[in-house]
Design a protein around this motif. Structure first.
Motif, PDB file in Angstrom:
ATOM      1  N   LEU A  53       0.826  -1.205   0.000  1.00 40.98           N
ATOM      2  CA  LEU A  53       0.000   0.000   0.000  1.00 40.98           C
ATOM      3  C   LEU A  53       0.863   1.260   0.000  1.00 40.98           C
ATOM      4  O   LEU A  53       0.592   2.217  -0.737  1.00 40.98           O
ATOM      5  CB  LEU A  53      -0.933  -0.006   1.211  1.00 40.98           C
ATOM      6  N   ILE A  54       1.900   1.256   0.835  1.00 41.67           N
ATOM      7  CA  ILE A  54       2.765   2.436   0.922  1.00 41.67           C
ATOM      8  C   ILE A  54       3.468   2.682  -0.414  1.00 41.67           C
ATOM      9  O   ILE A  54       3.513   3.808  -0.914  1.00 41.67           O
ATOM     10  CB  ILE A  54       3.784   2.264   2.063  1.00 41.67           C
ATOM     11  N   ARG A  55       3.990   1.599  -1.004  1.00 38.81           N
ATOM     12  CA  ARG A  55       4.698   1.767  -2.278  1.00 38.81           C
ATOM     13  C   ARG A  55       3.741   2.269  -3.370  1.00 38.81           C
ATOM     14  O   ARG A  55       4.102   3.129  -4.180  1.00 38.81           O
ATOM     15  CB  ARG A  55       5.341   0.444  -2.703  1.00 38.81           C
ATOM     16  N   ARG A  56       2.537   1.714  -3.409  1.00 36.07           N
ATOM     17  CA  ARG A  56       1.595   2.126  -4.450  1.00 36.07           C
ATOM     18  C   ARG A  56       1.193   3.587  -4.273  1.00 36.07           C
ATOM     19  O   ARG A  56       1.099   4.348  -5.248  1.00 36.07           O
ATOM     20  CB  ARG A  56       0.372   1.218  -4.417  1.00 36.07           C
ATOM     21  N   VAL A  57       0.923   3.997  -3.034  1.00 36.84           N
ATOM     22  CA  VAL A  57       0.545   5.395  -2.810  1.00 36.84           C
ATOM     23  C   VAL A  57       1.702   6.322  -3.180  1.00 36.84           C
ATOM     24  O   VAL A  57       1.493   7.379  -3.786  1.00 36.84           O
ATOM     25  CB  VAL A  57       0.111   5.603  -1.349  1.00 36.84           C
ATOM     26  N   VAL A  58       2.924   5.936  -2.834  1.00 39.16           N
ATOM     27  CA  VAL A  58       4.097   6.738  -3.229  1.00 39.16           C
ATOM     28  C   VAL A  58       4.189   6.790  -4.752  1.00 39.16           C
ATOM     29  O   VAL A  58       4.507   7.832  -5.339  1.00 39.16           O
ATOM     30  CB  VAL A  58       5.382   6.156  -2.611  1.00 39.16           C
ATOM     31  N   ASP A  59       3.929   5.657  -5.412  1.00 37.32           N
ATOM     32  CA  ASP A  59       3.890   5.637  -6.877  1.00 37.32           C
ATOM     33  C   ASP A  59       2.920   6.692  -7.407  1.00 37.32           C
ATOM     34  O   ASP A  59       3.259   7.497  -8.280  1.00 37.32           O
ATOM     35  CB  ASP A  59       3.437   4.265  -7.387  1.00 37.32           C
ATOM     36  N   ASP A  60       1.692   6.661  -6.894  1.00 41.27           N
ATOM     37  CA  ASP A  60       0.640   7.498  -7.447  1.00 41.27           C
ATOM     38  C   ASP A  60       0.833   8.972  -7.111  1.00 41.27           C
ATOM     39  O   ASP A  60       0.595   9.844  -7.951  1.00 41.27           O
ATOM     40  CB  ASP A  60      -0.721   7.010  -6.955  1.00 41.27           C
ATOM     41  N   VAL A  61       1.257   9.244  -5.866  1.00 40.81           N
ATOM     42  CA  VAL A  61       1.543  10.643  -5.511  1.00 40.81           C
ATOM     43  C   VAL A  61       2.732  11.150  -6.324  1.00 40.81           C
ATOM     44  O   VAL A  61       2.731  12.283  -6.823  1.00 40.81           O
ATOM     45  CB  VAL A  61       1.811  10.774  -4.003  1.00 40.81           C
ATOM     46  N   GLY A  62       3.734  10.293  -6.476  1.00 42.63           N
ATOM     47  CA  GLY A  62       4.889  10.674  -7.289  1.00 42.63           C
ATOM     48  C   GLY A  62       4.506  10.967  -8.723  1.00 42.63           C
ATOM     49  O   GLY A  62       5.003  11.922  -9.340  1.00 42.63           O
ATOM     50  N   ASP A  63       3.604  10.152  -9.288  1.00 43.76           N
ATOM     51  CA  ASP A  63       3.156  10.396 -10.656  1.00 43.76           C
ATOM     52  C   ASP A  63       2.459  11.748 -10.781  1.00 43.76           C
ATOM     53  O   ASP A  63       2.654  12.470 -11.770  1.00 43.76           O
ATOM     54  CB  ASP A  63       2.204   9.291 -11.102  1.00 43.76           C
TER      55      ASP A  63
END
Length: 494
Positions: A53-63
């Protein structure tokens, strides 16, 4: 066809740092304990899920940040080139180009200054003072997070969203040439909007995305091409959805857990939306339902028949659960429930027992059937004495447990009185059933219930029942409205 550019910032996170941050946060610790308590894999799976979950949210916020920065840099480059061209022209001895005023040049400098300033404030540049939203549909976003985690086998080291590209490409190649041409043209003109339409995972989301795509295309496709595009997007979306829900690796793993070779063969060739999903998510229930299907005469090679049996069981069970909870939350006349709704809808007995504002005890059986009329309510007729005694005993046992746990606990007098009335009614109805004329029995039972202020009610919160037979009315039963019925799924289809 590919989706919007992804940067995958989450893959650069150090796993040890993610775990350390989770361990230091009380809310995240509580989340992991809750997941561990409801998962066979316990702490291991809960930690992996949290990391995912943390990695995916970082992915999406980063995008969001990086795509916004890239777009802003592109605008800066255009402004810079325009300003430079104007200044070069003036410095070479010319006048301002035709149509360009001195104020216009100043405005472009202001725009450039604004873009540069916002570039250093990425969050404000994206959403300003508004909350940061990663998706328009929170439920769809959460579903995609969990599906990615399951597709990855419960690991999150990479944090990648696994797209069924091969499945989508196969579906594209199988399309007529005119549909392929419409897709290619849309991909050239509006690639991101086209991908959103294909990747939408709810019907409402798909309709909105297709409408947005057609609006953006703005007449650059003929009406016939738009119609072909709409059909093609739907087919690609279905293929993608199937690919996300099931792939060869998941199916192979699910089949390996099935001991019965005949069931394994049925699942292997079965419907991915029902039979195979049950094999993946609840193989124990699948095995139980298979035994019941076979015990009722189902053939070992009848895959479609087993699917129909599964669907009937699931819809019936699901409607029963929905009905009980819908009734409980719709009956405003009930002040407190002694027996509330639960998921055990196949267990015999009353569904709900409550005390109304006027002190009457309500004994409720939910009949969320498609039929408008009900002729039998065994929980409140043939088995009424048994159910009254069982419920009263359960309520007394619950009070006793509370008193053991807390010696100072004092039960609500209304509850104690309600239990006594239920026990007294059971004894009286038992006597009526054993004595006297059968022709007068319904009236005597109805009077005995009324004397003890007990009501028998039928609800249909997820069904269509609106009336009961005269025989049931003679016993004092009545249908209790619960407001607008919950919409039911169609009988056919998935």
């Amino acid at each position: 066809m590919t989706g919007p550019r992804r940067f995958r910032a989450g893959r650069f996170l150090d796993a040890a740092a993610v775990r350390a941050a989770a361990d230091a946060n009380p809310r995240l610790q509580s989340f992991m304990r809750t997941i561990a308590a409801h998962s066979e894999a316990g702490d291991v799976r809960s930690r992996r899920l949290l990391e995912h979950l943390i990695r995916r949210v970082v992915d999406d916020v980063g995008d969001l940040h990086l795509n916004n920065a890239l777009n802003r840099l592109e605008r800066i480059a255009v402004l810079r080139d325009n300003i430079a061209a104007i200044l070069d022209h003036v410095l070479e001895g010319g006048t301002l180009p035709e149509g360009v005023r001195l104020e216009t040049l100043g405005e472009r400098f202001d725009q450039l200054n604004t873009e540069m300033r916002e570039l250093s404030r990425p969050r404000e540049g994206i959403v300003g003072d508004a909350p940061l939203r990663l998706a328009d549909d929170a439920a769809q976003y959460a579903d995609s997070l969990l599906r990615e985690f399951e597709v990855a086998g419960g690991t999150s080291a990479a944090g990648w969203h696994v797209e069924p590209a091969a499945v989508v490409q196969d579906a594209f190649r199988a399309m007529p040439a005119d549909q392929q041409a419409a897709l290619r043209r849309a991909a050239e003109l509006e690639p991101e909007a086209l991908w959103r339409a294909v990747a939408a995972e709810t019907e409402s989301g798909s309709r909105a995305a297709v409408t947005d795509l057609e609006t953006r295309l703005g007449g650059r496709l003929t009406p016939d091409d738009v119609a072909r595009l709409r059909t093609a997007v739907g087919e690609l979306g279905k293929a993608r959805s199937k690919g996300l829900h099931m792939n060869d690796a998941r199916l192979t793993e699910a089949l390996a857990r099935i001991a019965d070779p005949e069931l394994r063969a049925v699942v292997a060739s079965g419907d991915i939306w029902l039979t195979q999903q049950l094999a993946v998510h609840n193989p124990e229930a699948l095995a139980t339902l298979w035994r019941r299907f076979r015990d009722r005469g189902g053939r070992a090679d009848d895959g479609p028949g087993f699917r129909a049996y599964l669907r009937h069981d699931m819809v019936t069970y699901g409607r029963g659960v929905l009905g009980e909870y819908g009734a409980a939350f719709s009956l405003s006349s009930i002040e407190l429930f002694l027996k509330g709704p639960d998921a055990n809808v196949k267990v015999a007995g009353t569904d709900l027992v409550g005390i109304g504002h006027d002190g009457w005890v309500w004994l409720i059986d939910d009949k969320s059937h498609r039929a408008r009329s009900v002729s039998g309510v065994s929980a409140l007729t043939d088995n009424l004495v048994t159910n009254l005694r069982r419920d009263a005993s359960d309520f007394r046992d619950a009070i006793a447990r509370l008193q053991r746990d807390d010696p100072g606990f004092t039960p609500d007098p209304r509850i104690v009185d309600a239990i006594s009335r239920m026990e007294d009614a059971a004894a009286e109805i038992d006597r009526i059933n054993r004595r006297g004329s059968a022709s007068t029995r319904p009236a005597r039972i109805s009077a005995a219930l009324a004397e003890r202020r007990l009501r028998l009610r039928v609800t249909s919160a997820a069904g269509e029942v609106r009336e009961i037979t005269q025989a049931l009315r003679d016993l004092g039963l009545a249908v209790e409205p619960t407001g607008a019925p919950v919409p039911l799924p169609p009988i056919g289809g998935r």
